[in-house]
Design a protein around this motif. Sequence first.
Motif, PDB file in Angstrom:
ATOM      1  N   ARG A 104      -1.404  55.640 -49.489  1.00  0.00           N
ATOM      2  CA  ARG A 104      -0.084  55.085 -49.158  1.00  0.00           C
ATOM      3  C   ARG A 104       0.521  55.994 -48.100  1.00  0.00           C
ATOM      4  NH1 ARG A 104       4.401  51.980 -52.253  1.00  0.00           N
ATOM      5  NH2 ARG A 104       6.225  52.424 -50.960  1.00  0.00           N
ATOM      6  N   TYR A 105       0.810  55.430 -46.951  1.00  0.00           N
ATOM      7  CA  TYR A 105       1.306  56.203 -45.818  1.00  0.00           C
ATOM      8  C   TYR A 105       2.509  57.039 -46.204  1.00  0.00           C
ATOM      9  CZ  TYR A 105       4.030  56.819 -41.464  1.00  0.00           C
ATOM     10  OH  TYR A 105       4.794  57.319 -40.435  1.00  0.00           O
ATOM     11  N   SER A 106       2.396  58.340 -45.944  1.00  0.00           N
ATOM     12  CA  SER A 106       3.462  59.293 -46.228  1.00  0.00           C
ATOM     13  C   SER A 106       3.636  60.205 -45.023  1.00  0.00           C
ATOM     14  CB  SER A 106       3.117  60.157 -47.454  1.00  0.00           C
ATOM     15  OG  SER A 106       2.847  59.370 -48.587  1.00  0.00           O
ATOM     16  N   VAL A 127       0.672  50.739 -45.300  1.00  0.00           N
ATOM     17  CA  VAL A 127       1.924  51.088 -44.612  1.00  0.00           C
ATOM     18  C   VAL A 127       3.028  50.169 -45.110  1.00  0.00           C
ATOM     19  CG1 VAL A 127       3.039  51.466 -42.391  1.00  0.00           C
ATOM     20  CG2 VAL A 127       0.565  51.799 -42.602  1.00  0.00           C
ATOM     21  N   ASN A 128       4.031  50.756 -45.740  1.00  0.00           N
ATOM     22  CA  ASN A 128       5.115  49.993 -46.350  1.00  0.00           C
ATOM     23  C   ASN A 128       6.389  49.991 -45.522  1.00  0.00           C
ATOM     24  OD1 ASN A 128       3.392  51.376 -48.632  1.00  0.00           O
ATOM     25  ND2 ASN A 128       4.145  49.453 -49.462  1.00  0.00           N
ATOM     26  N   VAL A 162      -3.300  48.221 -43.749  1.00  0.00           N
ATOM     27  CA  VAL A 162      -2.666  47.038 -44.323  1.00  0.00           C
ATOM     28  C   VAL A 162      -1.163  47.278 -44.383  1.00  0.00           C
ATOM     29  CG1 VAL A 162      -4.665  46.203 -45.588  1.00  0.00           C
ATOM     30  CG2 VAL A 162      -3.176  47.863 -46.671  1.00  0.00           C
ATOM     31  N   CYS A 163      -0.414  46.360 -43.801  1.00  0.00           N
ATOM     32  CA  CYS A 163       1.035  46.473 -43.706  1.00  0.00           C
ATOM     33  C   CYS A 163       1.679  45.385 -44.554  1.00  0.00           C
ATOM     34  CB  CYS A 163       1.480  46.316 -42.250  1.00  0.00           C
ATOM     35  SG  CYS A 163       0.680  47.468 -41.108  1.00  0.00           S
ATOM     36  N   VAL A 164       2.824  45.702 -45.139  1.00  0.00           N
ATOM     37  CA  VAL A 164       3.437  44.760 -46.083  1.00  0.00           C
ATOM     38  C   VAL A 164       4.167  43.614 -45.403  1.00  0.00           C
ATOM     39  CG1 VAL A 164       3.656  46.487 -47.910  1.00  0.00           C
ATOM     40  CG2 VAL A 164       5.554  46.145 -46.291  1.00  0.00           C
ATOM     41  N   SER A 165       4.432  43.738 -44.102  1.00  0.00           N
ATOM     42  CA  SER A 165       5.127  42.660 -43.400  1.00  0.00           C
ATOM     43  C   SER A 165       4.708  42.653 -41.940  1.00  0.00           C
ATOM     44  CB  SER A 165       6.645  42.830 -43.502  1.00  0.00           C
ATOM     45  OG  SER A 165       7.078  43.926 -42.719  1.00  0.00           O
ATOM     46  N   ALA A 169       3.702  45.694 -39.298  1.00  0.00           N
ATOM     47  CA  ALA A 169       2.475  45.629 -38.502  1.00  0.00           C
ATOM     48  C   ALA A 169       2.790  45.684 -37.012  1.00  0.00           C
ATOM     49  CB  ALA A 169       1.709  44.355 -38.834  1.00  0.00           C
ATOM     50  N   GLY A 170       3.887  45.044 -36.603  1.00  0.00           N
ATOM     51  CA  GLY A 170       4.292  45.096 -35.205  1.00  0.00           C
ATOM     52  C   GLY A 170       4.606  46.510 -34.756  1.00  0.00           C
TER      53      GLY A 170
END
Length: 424
Positions: A104-106, A127-128, A162-165, A169-170
Amino acid sequence: MRIAYVLLDPGIGVFGTKGASVHVQEIVRTFRALGHEVSVFCTRADEHMPADLADLDVTRLEVPRGLDRSQREIALLRLSDMLADLVTDTVAASGRGFDLVYERYSLFSTAGARISQRLGVPLIMEVNAPLLDEQRTHRGLVHAEHAARATAASFAGADRIVCVSELVAGWVRADYPGLDDVSVVPNGVNTERITPQGGHDRLDGGDLRAHGPVRIGFVGTLKPWHGTDRLVAACAGLVGDFRVDIVGDGPEADALTEQVRALGLSGRVRFRGAVAPEAVPQALREFDLAVAPYPAGQNYFSPLKVYEYLAAGLPVVASSVGAIPGVLGGTGAAILTDPTDTEDLTRALQLLIDDPELRAEMGARARSEALASHSWTQRCRQILAPMTGAAPVESGDVPVVTGDVSVDKGTAESGRRSASAVRA
């Protein structure tokens, strides 16, 4: 597969109560349910351990106490190196390796990339949020250059991001161009854990609370960007027999309590405080409808609460911001409202207070939507598909905008940042 789950962020307890902690638990729980073995490496555990995760292998490196912000950031850089050494040394000593690193990206962490490189196994980076911007805006960032370099190194070292939205991602694609696999996998919900009133199979939307006040519910951390103050303000204009349950705690709690008092809603609004994740399903079953009253502005989240409301078979009233229209639009399970117009929120709530048949119909559609498109099982299969060789996820597993049950007003704009991050 044996999966090393890496979480350096000291603000997220693996066994905490806030949404990020629930997210960690559900990802781990679902990976295990899919037959994978998971070991967690983190800096914070917390004490609200669910019974089904009591046997989870967790290794924690503690962040030193009493540090100022600058010292804390440097400590995280060092802990990232220590964590990478710990994992690789443990593998060398035991002879048992990992097949995948999932991080989880930190901020300040390059642990996942280092472990992946040393063990010769893939890294999936989750990536959240655009944490560099978020940290600067809300908490302050002293060593911004170090954080940017760590982020660039982690992203460059990932086989899959992997991005949550789409907004998140943009950000990744714009600020870190040339990455091979940047995908959008929204959040999900455990449809076995969160069920409607009456159990798993109650899909008829029957109104089990035909008598007594209509219960309006909110679940989440009480922070400004969740818009709970908008919900309270909207309730001041409601008529009829209703009650509001606010489940959660946070820095806005005192201000919200005062707002309730000033609006004369003290007999209508109940603050239940934070509850452990295992208590959330029962809290949801006590609601008749649920609200996600986000304010206007950039919203890059994939709100867990919205998926939980759906799984609980609740009609949803939500602001038309960020990813929410794409999740709820066209489902018949929600009323989308203008995030700049409190009266619009009041009208939507009043409509559902006055119409139990509409609540029942929308609730049935909500549960069906959760089952069909938003389970954590679907999400985790989608995340792992390139690593496991599984068949591609069906298109129905990803929310698609097909229309709306109300006028879609005020969708958030996607503000952008021009980053100066340098790849390490």
